[in-house]
Design an enzyme around this catalytic site. Structure first.
Site, PDB file in Angstrom:
ATOM      1  N   GLU A  53      44.072  44.624  45.708  1.00 49.14           N
ATOM      2  CA  GLU A  53      42.726  44.043  45.959  1.00 49.14           C
ATOM      3  C   GLU A  53      42.825  42.655  46.717  1.00 49.14           C
ATOM      4  OE1 GLU A  53      41.099  43.016  42.287  1.00 49.14           O
ATOM      5  OE2 GLU A  53      41.684  45.254  41.870  1.00 49.14           O
ATOM      6  N   ASP A  64      37.609  33.594  38.317  1.00 49.32           N
ATOM      7  CA  ASP A  64      38.737  33.242  38.659  1.00 49.32           C
ATOM      8  C   ASP A  64      39.359  31.642  38.025  1.00 49.32           C
ATOM      9  OD1 ASP A  64      39.315  35.338  40.629  1.00 49.32           O
ATOM     10  OD2 ASP A  64      38.202  34.289  42.154  1.00 49.32           O
TER      11      ASP A  64
END
Length: 272
Positions: A53, A64
């Protein structure tokens, strides 16, 4: 030109046929530079990753943690653009022949234009997109263009997702389902591992035939082996980025991510 959703499907099916989970690695584009990021992805594939990815760096990431935020900041300060993300996908795929997806928040695609983004990603040889913040009920325009261009649409599910929501997501998605757990968080290892396994079970209970891959927190061979025991794929991101950040120089960083991929590849094969 058609994207590589079939290559992604075939790769995940091949791992299953081998009786193992797939190893899916994440690295942001433009980190530490565009060229350096491409080199890192190639190293991860060399080490044993099945799928990569490519993160599209974002200034306000929702999913994140601090490690990936740091890498995103470096990439953004370096001036990374969507064109650099497409170049990263193209060169990584051409060099390895393996499936490469983009992971991105919705806003950059919305600003860039859905038709333009999907057409360019397919032309670059991309296999699809992971869209952690795109609500399924608002995803029809994206899915229409993605399907037209041969791209997977990967949605994210979480332990908080209700069963009805899981069914809606698995019915709309393609490629695989990204199950976001909190595996490996200090002090909550046992309960979090159970939570991830429960989420995989609940997702499969919707009747979906999509592989269910678990991400967030896996950082070593033993954890990869543990998750591989109940998931179709093990997704690793922060651990790769941290190896790059902690390395004294670029060459050491490349060697470190290749080595980590090799260790994790053993883990997904049950070699804890």
């Amino acid at each position: 030109m058609s994207g590589n959703v079939q290559l992604l499907n075939d790769t995940l099916a091949a791992a299953k046929a081998e009786g193992r989970s797939a190893l899916i690695a994440y690295l942001p584009a433009g980190f530490p530079t565009v060229d350096g990021g491409i080199e890192a992805i190639r190293a991860v594939f060399d080490g044993g990753a099945d799928v990569v990815e490519v993160g599209l760096p974002h200034s306000d990431p929702v999913l994140d943690g601090p490690v990936i935020q740091t890498a995103d900041d470096i990439a953004l300060r370096g001036g990374v653009r969507i064109a650099d993300v497409m170049r990263t996908v193209r060169e990584a795929h051409e060099a390895t022949g393996k499936p490469v997806l983009v992971m991105t928040y919705w806003n950059p695609i919305d600003r860039y234009g859905v038709e333009r983004f999907t057409a360019e990603l397919a032309e670059a040889g991309g296999a699809g997109c992971i869209l952690p913040d795109l609500p399924v009920q608002e995803s029809a325009p994206w899915r229409e263009h993605a399907e037209k261009h041969g791209l997977a649409t990967v949605f994210v599910v979480a332990p908080s997702s209700k069963d009805e929501r899981l069914a809606e997501i698995t019915a709309a998605g393609s490629g695989f389902v990204y199950a976001a757990s909190l595996m490996g968080v200090t002090g909550t290892r046992e309960s979090v591992g159970t939570q991830a396994q429960d989420l995989v079970g609940r997702t499969r209970a919707t009747g979906t035939e999509l592989p269910v891959c678990v991400g967030l927190g896996v950082s070593n061979r033993a954890q990869a082996a543990e998750v591989a025991g109940f998931a179709d794929g093990v997704i690793v991101g922060s651990a790769f980025v941290k190896r790059m950040l902690d390395a004294p120089d670029h060459a050491s960083g490349i060697a470190a991510v290749r080595e980590l991929a090799g260790e994790l590849a053993k883990g997904v094969r049950g070699q804890a």
